[in-house]
Design a protein around this motif. Structure first.
Motif, mmCIF file in Angstrom:
data_model
loop_
_atom_site.group_PDB
_atom_site.id
_atom_site.type_symbol
_atom_site.label_atom_id
_atom_site.label_comp_id
_atom_site.label_asym_id
_atom_site.label_seq_id
_atom_site.Cartn_x
_atom_site.Cartn_y
_atom_site.Cartn_z
ATOM 1 N N GLU A 135 61.782 58.215 39.360
ATOM 2 C CA GLU A 135 61.013 57.984 38.139
ATOM 3 C C GLU A 135 60.763 59.285 37.370
ATOM 4 O O GLU A 135 60.719 59.296 36.138
ATOM 5 C CB GLU A 135 59.673 57.326 38.506
ATOM 6 N N ARG A 156 57.868 51.023 43.541
ATOM 7 C CA ARG A 156 56.804 52.011 43.657
ATOM 8 C C ARG A 156 56.779 52.658 45.039
ATOM 9 O O ARG A 156 56.751 51.966 46.043
ATOM 10 C CB ARG A 156 55.455 51.359 43.347
ATOM 11 N N LYS A 157 56.812 53.984 45.030
ATOM 12 C CA LYS A 157 56.695 54.814 46.240
ATOM 13 C C LYS A 157 57.578 54.303 47.375
ATOM 14 O O LYS A 157 57.137 54.141 48.503
ATOM 15 C CB LYS A 157 55.237 54.916 46.672
ATOM 16 N N SER A 168 58.768 57.057 43.354
ATOM 17 C CA SER A 168 59.010 55.714 42.830
ATOM 18 C C SER A 168 60.399 55.729 42.206
ATOM 19 O O SER A 168 60.800 56.718 41.589
ATOM 20 C CB SER A 168 57.963 55.341 41.789
ATOM 21 N N CYS A 170 63.335 54.073 39.754
ATOM 22 C CA CYS A 170 63.673 53.219 38.615
ATOM 23 C C CYS A 170 65.007 52.541 38.888
ATOM 24 O O CYS A 170 65.980 53.199 39.259
ATOM 25 C CB CYS A 170 63.782 54.048 37.340
#
Length: 192
Positions: A135, A156-157, A168, A170
Protein backbone atom coordinates in the motif's frame (compact mmCIF):
# COMPACT_ATOMS: atom_id res chain seq x y z
CA UNK A 1 6.11 -26.65 -19.16
CA UNK A 2 8.45 -24.93 -21.58
CA UNK A 3 9.52 -21.46 -20.48
CA UNK A 4 8.77 -18.81 -23.05
CA UNK A 5 11.21 -16.16 -24.18
CA UNK A 6 9.32 -12.88 -24.41
CA UNK A 7 10.96 -10.24 -26.52
CA UNK A 8 10.53 -7.05 -28.50
CA UNK A 9 12.95 -4.39 -29.77
CA UNK A 10 13.56 -3.06 -26.25
CA UNK A 11 13.67 -6.03 -23.87
CA UNK A 12 14.21 -9.77 -23.70
CA UNK A 13 12.73 -11.88 -20.90
CA UNK A 14 14.18 -15.37 -20.58
CA UNK A 15 14.05 -18.01 -17.87
CA UNK A 16 16.13 -17.11 -14.82
CA UNK A 17 17.89 -20.05 -13.23
CA UNK A 18 20.96 -20.97 -11.25
CA UNK A 19 23.15 -20.67 -14.35
CA UNK A 20 22.42 -17.00 -15.15
CA UNK A 21 21.27 -15.24 -11.97
CA UNK A 22 24.81 -14.08 -11.15
CA UNK A 23 24.38 -11.48 -13.91
CA UNK A 24 22.15 -9.66 -11.39
CA UNK A 25 24.33 -9.71 -8.27
CA UNK A 26 25.49 -6.10 -8.53
CA UNK A 27 22.00 -4.77 -9.26
CA UNK A 28 20.46 -6.85 -6.45
CA UNK A 29 22.66 -5.07 -3.91
CA UNK A 30 21.50 -1.56 -4.89
CA UNK A 31 20.13 0.41 -1.94
CA UNK A 32 16.35 0.24 -1.41
CA UNK A 33 15.82 -1.73 -4.63
CA UNK A 34 13.11 -3.96 -3.12
CA UNK A 35 12.29 -1.94 -0.03
CA UNK A 36 8.57 -2.78 -0.31
CA UNK A 37 9.09 -6.52 -0.76
CA UNK A 38 9.18 -9.19 1.94
CA UNK A 39 12.00 -10.85 -0.03
CA UNK A 40 15.71 -10.30 0.54
CA UNK A 41 18.24 -10.28 -2.32
CA UNK A 42 20.90 -8.15 -0.64
CA UNK A 43 23.73 -10.70 -0.68
CA UNK A 44 24.82 -13.26 -3.30
CA UNK A 45 23.58 -16.12 -1.07
CA UNK A 46 20.19 -14.47 -0.49
CA UNK A 47 19.84 -13.77 -4.21
CA UNK A 48 20.65 -17.41 -4.94
CA UNK A 49 18.00 -18.55 -2.43
CA UNK A 50 15.48 -16.16 -4.02
CA UNK A 51 16.19 -17.62 -7.46
CA UNK A 52 16.06 -21.18 -6.08
CA UNK A 53 12.52 -20.56 -4.80
CA UNK A 54 11.57 -19.31 -8.27
CA UNK A 55 13.19 -22.30 -9.98
CA UNK A 56 11.40 -24.70 -7.61
CA UNK A 57 8.11 -22.95 -8.42
CA UNK A 58 8.84 -23.31 -12.12
CA UNK A 59 9.24 -27.06 -11.79
CA UNK A 60 5.97 -27.19 -9.81
CA UNK A 61 4.26 -25.13 -12.56
CA UNK A 62 3.28 -22.32 -10.18
CA UNK A 63 5.92 -19.76 -11.26
CA UNK A 64 7.55 -18.67 -14.53
CA UNK A 65 10.56 -16.51 -13.52
CA UNK A 66 12.44 -14.25 -15.91
CA UNK A 67 15.77 -12.47 -16.09
CA UNK A 68 15.39 -9.08 -17.80
CA UNK A 69 17.81 -7.96 -20.50
CA UNK A 70 17.59 -4.33 -21.64
CA UNK A 71 18.49 -4.32 -25.35
CA UNK A 72 18.86 -0.54 -25.47
CA UNK A 73 21.45 -0.45 -22.69
CA UNK A 74 22.79 -3.91 -23.62
CA UNK A 75 22.74 -4.99 -19.99
CA UNK A 76 20.89 -7.25 -17.59
CA UNK A 77 18.42 -5.10 -15.67
CA UNK A 78 16.64 -7.28 -13.09
CA UNK A 79 14.00 -9.93 -12.66
CA UNK A 80 10.24 -10.47 -12.84
CA UNK A 81 7.86 -13.42 -12.84
CA UNK A 82 4.47 -14.89 -13.29
CA UNK A 83 3.54 -16.33 -9.91
CA UNK A 84 0.69 -17.96 -8.05
CA UNK A 85 -0.35 -19.46 -11.37
CA UNK A 86 -3.78 -21.04 -11.06
CA UNK A 87 -4.16 -23.16 -14.20
CA UNK A 88 -7.68 -24.31 -13.32
CA UNK A 89 -9.15 -20.85 -12.79
CA UNK A 90 -6.91 -19.21 -15.42
CA UNK A 91 -5.61 -16.52 -13.05
CA UNK A 92 -2.00 -15.55 -12.40
CA UNK A 93 -0.01 -12.77 -10.79
CA UNK A 94 2.65 -10.60 -12.39
CA UNK A 95 5.12 -9.36 -9.84
CA UNK A 96 8.34 -9.91 -7.96
CA UNK A 97 9.65 -7.29 -10.37
CA UNK A 98 12.82 -5.38 -9.63
CA UNK A 99 15.03 -3.47 -12.00
CA UNK A 100 18.18 -1.51 -11.28
CA UNK A 101 17.87 2.20 -10.57
CA UNK A 102 19.45 3.23 -13.90
CA UNK A 103 16.73 1.28 -15.76
CA UNK A 104 13.82 2.82 -13.86
CA UNK A 105 11.79 5.53 -15.58
CA UNK A 106 13.14 4.59 -19.02
CA UNK A 107 10.07 2.79 -20.39
CA UNK A 108 11.65 -0.62 -19.78
CA UNK A 109 9.05 -1.70 -17.22
CA UNK A 110 6.16 -0.79 -19.53
CA UNK A 111 7.69 -3.00 -22.24
CA UNK A 112 8.13 -5.83 -19.74
CA UNK A 113 4.55 -5.65 -18.52
CA UNK A 114 3.18 -5.39 -22.08
CA UNK A 115 4.97 -8.60 -23.12
CA UNK A 116 3.84 -10.41 -19.99
CA UNK A 117 0.22 -9.31 -20.31
CA UNK A 118 0.19 -10.22 -23.98
CA UNK A 119 1.54 -13.69 -23.20
CA UNK A 120 -0.88 -14.24 -20.29
CA UNK A 121 -3.97 -13.25 -22.26
CA UNK A 122 -3.13 -14.23 -25.83
CA UNK A 123 -0.94 -17.32 -25.48
CA UNK A 124 -1.98 -18.83 -22.15
CA UNK A 125 -5.53 -17.53 -22.67
CA UNK A 126 -5.92 -16.68 -19.00
CA UNK A 127 -8.99 -14.86 -17.72
CA UNK A 128 -7.33 -12.51 -15.25
CA UNK A 129 -3.95 -11.06 -14.31
CA UNK A 130 -3.41 -9.73 -10.80
CA UNK A 131 -0.80 -7.47 -9.22
CA UNK A 132 -0.14 -7.28 -5.46
CA UNK A 133 1.59 -4.14 -4.22
CA UNK A 134 2.51 -2.74 -0.81
CA UNK A 135 0.00 0.00 0.00
CA UNK A 136 2.91 2.40 0.72
CA UNK A 137 4.57 1.83 -2.68
CA UNK A 138 3.02 4.72 -4.58
CA UNK A 139 5.45 4.45 -7.51
CA UNK A 140 4.49 0.84 -8.28
CA UNK A 141 0.81 1.52 -7.70
CA UNK A 142 0.87 4.40 -10.21
CA UNK A 143 2.72 2.18 -12.70
CA UNK A 144 0.07 -0.59 -12.69
CA UNK A 145 -2.72 1.98 -12.74
CA UNK A 146 -1.12 3.47 -15.90
CA UNK A 147 -1.24 -0.04 -17.39
CA UNK A 148 -5.01 -0.02 -16.87
CA UNK A 149 -5.20 -2.30 -13.82
CA UNK A 150 -8.11 -1.66 -11.46
CA UNK A 151 -7.79 -1.54 -7.68
CA UNK A 152 -9.98 -4.38 -6.41
CA UNK A 153 -9.33 -4.07 -2.71
CA UNK A 154 -6.76 -3.89 0.05
CA UNK A 155 -5.73 -6.82 2.22
CA UNK A 156 -5.09 -5.20 5.56
CA UNK A 157 -1.84 -6.07 7.36
CA UNK A 158 -1.54 -9.37 5.49
CA UNK A 159 2.23 -9.61 4.88
CA UNK A 160 5.12 -9.50 7.34
CA UNK A 161 8.09 -7.56 5.99
CA UNK A 162 11.80 -8.23 6.70
CA UNK A 163 11.79 -5.63 9.50
CA UNK A 164 8.67 -7.11 11.14
CA UNK A 165 6.30 -4.42 9.83
CA UNK A 166 2.91 -5.81 8.75
CA UNK A 167 2.09 -4.27 5.40
CA UNK A 168 -1.29 -3.90 3.78
CA UNK A 169 -1.41 -5.16 0.18
CA UNK A 170 -3.28 -3.48 -2.67
CA UNK A 171 -4.83 -5.96 -5.09
CA UNK A 172 -5.09 -4.84 -8.71
CA UNK A 173 -6.49 -6.77 -11.64
CA UNK A 174 -6.94 -6.79 -15.39
CA UNK A 175 -9.63 -8.99 -16.96
CA UNK A 176 -9.30 -10.75 -20.31
CA UNK A 177 -12.11 -8.65 -21.80
CA UNK A 178 -10.26 -5.45 -20.78
CA UNK A 179 -7.05 -6.52 -22.50
CA UNK A 180 -7.87 -5.44 -26.11
CA UNK A 181 -8.49 -1.83 -25.05
CA UNK A 182 -5.46 -1.79 -22.73
CA UNK A 183 -3.31 -3.34 -25.45
CA UNK A 184 -4.33 -0.64 -27.91
CA UNK A 185 -3.40 2.13 -25.48
CA UNK A 186 -0.10 0.55 -24.42
CA UNK A 187 0.89 -0.28 -28.02
CA UNK A 188 1.36 3.43 -28.71
CA UNK A 189 4.34 3.52 -26.29
CA UNK A 190 5.94 0.12 -26.82
CA UNK A 191 9.08 -0.70 -28.82
CA UNK A 192 8.00 -3.59 -31.05
Amino acid sequence: MKAPTLENNRVKLSLIDLSNFKQLQTIAQEKDLIHYSPSDISTPDKLRDYVQVAVDGYYHKSIIPFIIYDKEKQAYAGSTRFGLINWKNKVLHIGWTWIGHKFQGTGLNKNIKFLMLQYAFETLEFEKVEFRIDERNQKSRRAVEKLGAKLEGILRKDTVMKDGFRRSTCCYGILKEEWPTIKEVLSKNIDF
